[in-house]
Write a protein that holds these residues in place. Structure first.
Motif, PDB file in Angstrom:
ATOM      1  N   SER A   1       0.832  -1.211   0.000  1.00  0.00           N
ATOM      2  CA  SER A   1       0.000   0.000   0.000  1.00  0.00           C
ATOM      3  C   SER A   1       0.865   1.260   0.000  1.00  0.00           C
ATOM      4  CB  SER A   1      -0.934   0.011   1.209  1.00  0.00           C
ATOM      5  OG  SER A   1      -0.195   0.175   2.411  1.00  0.00           O
ATOM      6  N   ASN A   2       2.125   1.106   0.436  1.00  0.00           N
ATOM      7  CA  ASN A   2       3.126   2.171   0.352  1.00  0.00           C
ATOM      8  C   ASN A   2       2.662   3.469   1.009  1.00  0.00           C
ATOM      9  OD1 ASN A   2       5.652   3.157  -0.443  1.00  0.00           O
ATOM     10  ND2 ASN A   2       4.834   4.039  -2.341  1.00  0.00           N
ATOM     11  N   GLY A   3       2.082   3.355   2.208  1.00  0.00           N
ATOM     12  CA  GLY A   3       1.676   4.546   2.947  1.00  0.00           C
ATOM     13  C   GLY A   3       0.443   5.248   2.416  1.00  0.00           C
ATOM     14  N   SER A   4      -0.337   4.560   1.603  1.00  0.00           N
ATOM     15  CA  SER A   4      -1.547   5.186   1.060  1.00  0.00           C
ATOM     16  C   SER A   4      -2.767   4.328   1.375  1.00  0.00           C
ATOM     17  CB  SER A   4      -1.432   5.376  -0.452  1.00  0.00           C
ATOM     18  OG  SER A   4      -1.514   4.135  -1.126  1.00  0.00           O
ATOM     19  N   ASP A   5      -3.913   4.966   1.368  1.00  0.00           N
ATOM     20  CA  ASP A   5      -5.160   4.230   1.480  1.00  0.00           C
ATOM     21  C   ASP A   5      -6.236   4.950   0.688  1.00  0.00           C
ATOM     22  OD1 ASP A   5      -6.119   6.367   2.974  1.00  0.00           O
ATOM     23  OD2 ASP A   5      -6.228   5.293   4.857  1.00  0.00           O
ATOM     24  N   ILE A   6      -7.411   4.358   0.626  1.00  0.00           N
ATOM     25  CA  ILE A   6      -8.531   4.943  -0.097  1.00  0.00           C
ATOM     26  C   ILE A   6      -9.641   5.236   0.889  1.00  0.00           C
ATOM     27  CG2 ILE A   6     -10.377   4.440  -1.766  1.00  0.00           C
ATOM     28  CD1 ILE A   6      -8.286   2.791  -3.315  1.00  0.00           C
ATOM     29  N   ARG A   7     -10.186   6.431   0.828  1.00  0.00           N
ATOM     30  CA  ARG A   7     -11.361   6.776   1.636  1.00  0.00           C
ATOM     31  C   ARG A   7     -12.575   6.771   0.688  1.00  0.00           C
ATOM     32  NH1 ARG A   7     -12.746   9.995   6.002  1.00  0.00           N
ATOM     33  NH2 ARG A   7     -11.451   8.499   7.165  1.00  0.00           N
ATOM     34  N   ALA A   8     -13.484   5.852   0.964  1.00  0.00           N
ATOM     35  CA  ALA A   8     -14.742   5.790   0.221  1.00  0.00           C
ATOM     36  C   ALA A   8     -15.829   6.383   1.102  1.00  0.00           C
ATOM     37  CB  ALA A   8     -15.075   4.344  -0.145  1.00  0.00           C
ATOM     38  N   PHE A   9     -16.504   7.408   0.625  1.00  0.00           N
ATOM     39  CA  PHE A   9     -17.553   8.062   1.401  1.00  0.00           C
ATOM     40  C   PHE A   9     -18.890   7.449   0.980  1.00  0.00           C
ATOM     41  CE2 PHE A   9     -17.884  12.046   3.974  1.00  0.00           C
ATOM     42  CZ  PHE A   9     -19.215  11.920   4.315  1.00  0.00           C
TER      43      PHE A   9
ATOM     44  N   VAL B   1     -20.498   7.843  -2.734  1.00  0.00           N
ATOM     45  CA  VAL B   1     -20.776   9.111  -3.416  1.00  0.00           C
ATOM     46  C   VAL B   1     -19.505   9.887  -3.749  1.00  0.00           C
ATOM     47  CG1 VAL B   1     -23.061   9.295  -2.395  1.00  0.00           C
ATOM     48  CG2 VAL B   1     -21.113  10.345  -1.228  1.00  0.00           C
ATOM     49  N   ALA B   2     -18.369   9.506  -3.151  1.00  0.00           N
ATOM     50  CA  ALA B   2     -17.088  10.137  -3.477  1.00  0.00           C
ATOM     51  C   ALA B   2     -15.975   9.240  -2.959  1.00  0.00           C
ATOM     52  CB  ALA B   2     -16.981  11.521  -2.829  1.00  0.00           C
ATOM     53  N   SER B   3     -14.828   9.316  -3.596  1.00  0.00           N
ATOM     54  CA  SER B   3     -13.689   8.511  -3.148  1.00  0.00           C
ATOM     55  C   SER B   3     -12.388   9.229  -3.467  1.00  0.00           C
ATOM     56  CB  SER B   3     -13.702   7.127  -3.807  1.00  0.00           C
ATOM     57  OG  SER B   3     -13.765   7.235  -5.220  1.00  0.00           O
ATOM     58  N   MET B   4     -11.426   9.085  -2.560  1.00  0.00           N
ATOM     59  CA  MET B   4     -10.126   9.711  -2.774  1.00  0.00           C
ATOM     60  C   MET B   4      -9.027   8.779  -2.288  1.00  0.00           C
ATOM     61  SD  MET B   4     -10.086  12.601   0.269  1.00  0.00           S
ATOM     62  CE  MET B   4     -10.288  12.152   2.003  1.00  0.00           C
ATOM     63  N   GLN B   5      -7.857   8.956  -2.850  1.00  0.00           N
ATOM     64  CA  GLN B   5      -6.691   8.194  -2.417  1.00  0.00           C
ATOM     65  C   GLN B   5      -5.799   9.130  -1.615  1.00  0.00           C
ATOM     66  OE1 GLN B   5      -4.357   6.275  -5.478  1.00  0.00           O
ATOM     67  NE2 GLN B   5      -3.564   4.790  -4.012  1.00  0.00           N
ATOM     68  N   ARG B   6      -5.491   8.717  -0.383  1.00  0.00           N
ATOM     69  CA  ARG B   6      -4.655   9.537   0.493  1.00  0.00           C
ATOM     70  C   ARG B   6      -3.242   8.965   0.545  1.00  0.00           C
ATOM     71  NH1 ARG B   6      -8.483   9.676   5.761  1.00  0.00           N
ATOM     72  NH2 ARG B   6      -7.961   7.453   5.652  1.00  0.00           N
ATOM     73  N   GLN B   7      -2.272   9.848   0.530  1.00  0.00           N
ATOM     74  CA  GLN B   7      -0.870   9.431   0.563  1.00  0.00           C
ATOM     75  C   GLN B   7      -0.155  10.159   1.685  1.00  0.00           C
ATOM     76  OE1 GLN B   7       0.954   7.155  -1.600  1.00  0.00           O
ATOM     77  NE2 GLN B   7       2.327   7.415   0.153  1.00  0.00           N
ATOM     78  N   GLY B   8       0.498   9.389   2.574  1.00  0.00           N
ATOM     79  CA  GLY B   8       1.232  10.003   3.676  1.00  0.00           C
ATOM     80  C   GLY B   8       2.500  10.670   3.199  1.00  0.00           C
TER      81      GLY B   8
ATOM     82  N   SER C   1      -1.409  13.998   1.543  1.00  0.00           N
ATOM     83  CA  SER C   1      -2.099  14.601   0.404  1.00  0.00           C
ATOM     84  C   SER C   1      -3.176  13.639  -0.102  1.00  0.00           C
ATOM     85  CB  SER C   1      -1.113  14.900  -0.725  1.00  0.00           C
ATOM     86  OG  SER C   1      -0.460  13.695  -1.143  1.00  0.00           O
ATOM     87  N   ALA C   2      -4.042  14.129  -0.970  1.00  0.00           N
ATOM     88  CA  ALA C   2      -5.115  13.283  -1.487  1.00  0.00           C
ATOM     89  C   ALA C   2      -5.505  13.706  -2.889  1.00  0.00           C
ATOM     90  CB  ALA C   2      -6.328  13.339  -0.561  1.00  0.00           C
ATOM     91  N   VAL C   3      -5.925  12.734  -3.662  1.00  0.00           N
ATOM     92  CA  VAL C   3      -6.428  12.988  -5.014  1.00  0.00           C
ATOM     93  C   VAL C   3      -7.684  12.153  -5.229  1.00  0.00           C
ATOM     94  CG1 VAL C   3      -4.166  13.536  -6.000  1.00  0.00           C
ATOM     95  CG2 VAL C   3      -4.976  11.159  -6.001  1.00  0.00           C
ATOM     96  N   SER C   4      -8.533  12.619  -6.115  1.00  0.00           N
ATOM     97  CA  SER C   4      -9.726  11.853  -6.463  1.00  0.00           C
ATOM     98  C   SER C   4      -9.304  10.543  -7.119  1.00  0.00           C
ATOM     99  CB  SER C   4     -10.599  12.669  -7.426  1.00  0.00           C
ATOM    100  OG  SER C   4     -11.773  11.963  -7.757  1.00  0.00           O
ATOM    101  N   VAL C   5     -10.027   9.478  -6.831  1.00  0.00           N
ATOM    102  CA  VAL C   5      -9.678   8.183  -7.398  1.00  0.00           C
ATOM    103  C   VAL C   5     -10.943   7.431  -7.796  1.00  0.00           C
ATOM    104  CG1 VAL C   5      -9.704   6.942  -5.193  1.00  0.00           C
ATOM    105  CG2 VAL C   5      -8.250   6.109  -7.041  1.00  0.00           C
TER     106      VAL C   5
ATOM    107  N   GLU D   1     -14.898  16.761  -0.472  1.00  0.00           N
ATOM    108  CA  GLU D   1     -15.678  17.527  -1.451  1.00  0.00           C
ATOM    109  C   GLU D   1     -14.774  18.338  -2.365  1.00  0.00           C
ATOM    110  OE1 GLU D   1     -20.059  18.386   0.299  1.00  0.00           O
ATOM    111  OE2 GLU D   1     -18.509  19.733   1.053  1.00  0.00           O
ATOM    112  N   LYS D   2     -13.792  19.021  -1.774  1.00  0.00           N
ATOM    113  CA  LYS D   2     -12.880  19.846  -2.577  1.00  0.00           C
ATOM    114  C   LYS D   2     -11.982  18.985  -3.450  1.00  0.00           C
ATOM    115  CE  LYS D   2     -12.730  23.629   0.797  1.00  0.00           C
ATOM    116  NZ  LYS D   2     -11.873  24.413   1.725  1.00  0.00           N
ATOM    117  N   ILE D   3     -11.578  17.854  -2.928  1.00  0.00           N
ATOM    118  CA  ILE D   3     -10.642  16.982  -3.643  1.00  0.00           C
ATOM    119  C   ILE D   3     -11.320  16.302  -4.819  1.00  0.00           C
ATOM    120  CG2 ILE D   3      -9.257  14.868  -3.413  1.00  0.00           C
ATOM    121  CD1 ILE D   3      -8.832  15.873  -0.427  1.00  0.00           C
ATOM    122  N   THR D   4     -12.584  15.914  -4.659  1.00  0.00           N
ATOM    123  CA  THR D   4     -13.292  15.160  -5.702  1.00  0.00           C
ATOM    124  C   THR D   4     -14.285  15.997  -6.485  1.00  0.00           C
ATOM    125  OG1 THR D   4     -15.075  14.495  -4.197  1.00  0.00           O
ATOM    126  CG2 THR D   4     -13.118  13.072  -4.297  1.00  0.00           C
TER     127      THR D   4
END
Length: 300
Positions: free
Chosen positions: A183-191, A198-205, A219-223, A270-273
Motif C-alpha cells: 500500500s506504500n503509505g496510502s489508502d482509499i477513503r470511500a464516502f 458518493v465520493a472517493s479519494m486516495q490519500r498518501q502520507g 495529500s489526497a487525489v480523487s480516485v 468535497e474539494k478533492i473530488t
C-alpha cells in the motif's frame, strides 16, 4: 425540516458546511455542541437541554463526533432517539465503530477482508502475537483512537515488544495488525451515503510516514474505485450499521482490505473530488426522516 448537526466542533468547516447546505435546501438547521447538551430523563418526557433551553421540534440529527466526545455524544444521540427524533447514525453504531477491534470483528463476521488483526492483554505472549499477524513490520493501535493517534509502526521485533509492553503497562487496550507493504503509505477513503459510494479519494502520507491522514500532512487525489472496492465499502457500511460513513480501504496483493470505518468522516473530500457530499447527506435525511414520520403516524 428542522435539522441539528450534533458535534464537538460546531464551528468546524464540516459542521458549518452541512448547516449551509441544509438551509440552501429550505430547512432550518443548527450546529449544536454535544457537550453543552444535557439530558432530562423522566417518565413524562425525554428532553434534551442546550444552554439552558429545551431543544424542541427537531426532525433529524446528524451526529459527528471525534473520539474524545464519542461516549457523551452517543448518550445525547440516544436521548434524541428515545424522543422519537430521526438520527442519521444511531447511538449503537457510533459506539460500535469507536472500538477498532469490534469493527474488525464485525467485518470478519460478514466475510469482509481486513488486514490480519490480533487482540490480547498478555504482553508475555508478544512473540506469538507478532507471528500471528505475519511478523514485522507490523502496526500496533490503541483500540480507541482517531485521526492517526495511538498508531505505531514497529519495524523490528524488539520495537514491537517494547510498544506492547508500554501499552500493557498503561493498561491500554491495543491490537496488532498486519502491515500491508504494497500500500506504500496510502489508502482509499470511500464516502458512503445510503447504499452508494458518493465520493472517493486516495490519500498518501508524507515520505517516511506510514499514516495517510490528511491532517498529519498527507495529500489526497480523487480516485476511481474498482467494482470490488465499491462493493466492499458498501458492505462495510452495512455491517457496522452506518448509512453515512467513511470506509478506509487498503489496496493489497490479495485484493481490497477494509482498514477502518469512520462514523464522522471529514468533508475535505468535497474539494478533492468536486462532489457535493453534503447535499447527498441532506437528501438522504429528507427521504428517510419522512419515512420515519410516516411509520410513526401509522404506528400511532
Amino acid at each position: 425540516m428542522k435539522i441539528g448537526v450534533l458535534t464537538n466542533w460546531p464551528n468546524s468547516d464540516a459542521s458549518q458546511r452541512l448547516v449551509a447546505v441544509a438551509k440552501a435546501r429550505g430547512h432550518e438547521a443548527y450546529a449544536l455542541e454535544a457537550r453543552r447538551c444535557y439530558v432530562e430523563v423522566a417518565g413524562s418526557g425525554h428532553k434534551v437541554h442546550y444552554n439552558g433551553e429545551i431543544l424542541k421540534g427537531f426532525d433529524a440529527i446528524i451526529p459527528r463526533f471525534t473520539q474524545s466526545a464519542t461516549s457523551y455524544g452517543a448518550a445525547v444521540v440516544r436521548q434524541f432517539e428515545v424522543a422519537g427524533v430521526y438520527t442519521v447514525t444511531s447511538s449503537l453504531a457510533i459506539n460500535r465503530v469507536s472500538d477498532k477491534l469490534r469493527t474488525m470483528q464485525l467485518m470478519a463476521r460478514k466475510g469482509i477482508e481486513t488486514p490480519k488483526t490480533v487482540f490480547a492483554w498478555q504482553p508475555k505472549a508478544s512473540k506469538d502475537l507478532i507471528q500471528l499477524v505475519g511478523g514485522v513490520p507490523l502496526i500496533i493501535k490503541l483500540v480507541e483512537g482517531s485521526q492517526g493517534s495511538g498508531v505505531v509502526l514497529a519495524e523490528t521485533e524488539k520495537a514491537a515488544q517494547s510498544v506492547i509492553q508500554a501499552f500493557a503497562a498503561l493498561r491500554a487496550n491495543f491490537i496488532l495488525q498486519e502491515y500491508i507493504k504494497e500500500s506504500n503509505g496510502s489508502d482509499i477513503r470511500a464516502f458512503v451515503v445510503g447504499s452508494k459510494v458518493v465520493a472517493s479519494m486516495q490519500r498518501q502520507g508524507l515520505e517516511s510516514e506510514f499514516r495517510s491522514n490528511i491532517h498529519l500532512g498527507g495529500s489526497a487525489v480523487s480516485v476511481k474505485l474498482t467494482e470490488e472496492e465499491r462493493k466492499i465499502a458498501v458492505r462495510a457500511a452495512k455491517a457496522t450499521g452506518l448509512p453515512v460513513c467513511g470506509v478506509d480501504i487498503l489496496r493489497s496483493d490479495r485484493g481490497p482490505l477494509v482498514l477502518e470505518v469512520n462514523s464522522a468522516p471529514g468533508l475535505e473530500i468535497e474539494k478533492i473530488t468536486n462532489r457535493n457530499v453534503s447535499e447527498k447527506i441532506i437528501e438522504y435525511i429528507e427521504l428517510n426522516a419522512k419515512r420515519k414520520q410516516r411509520k410513526d403516524r401509522i404506528g400511532a
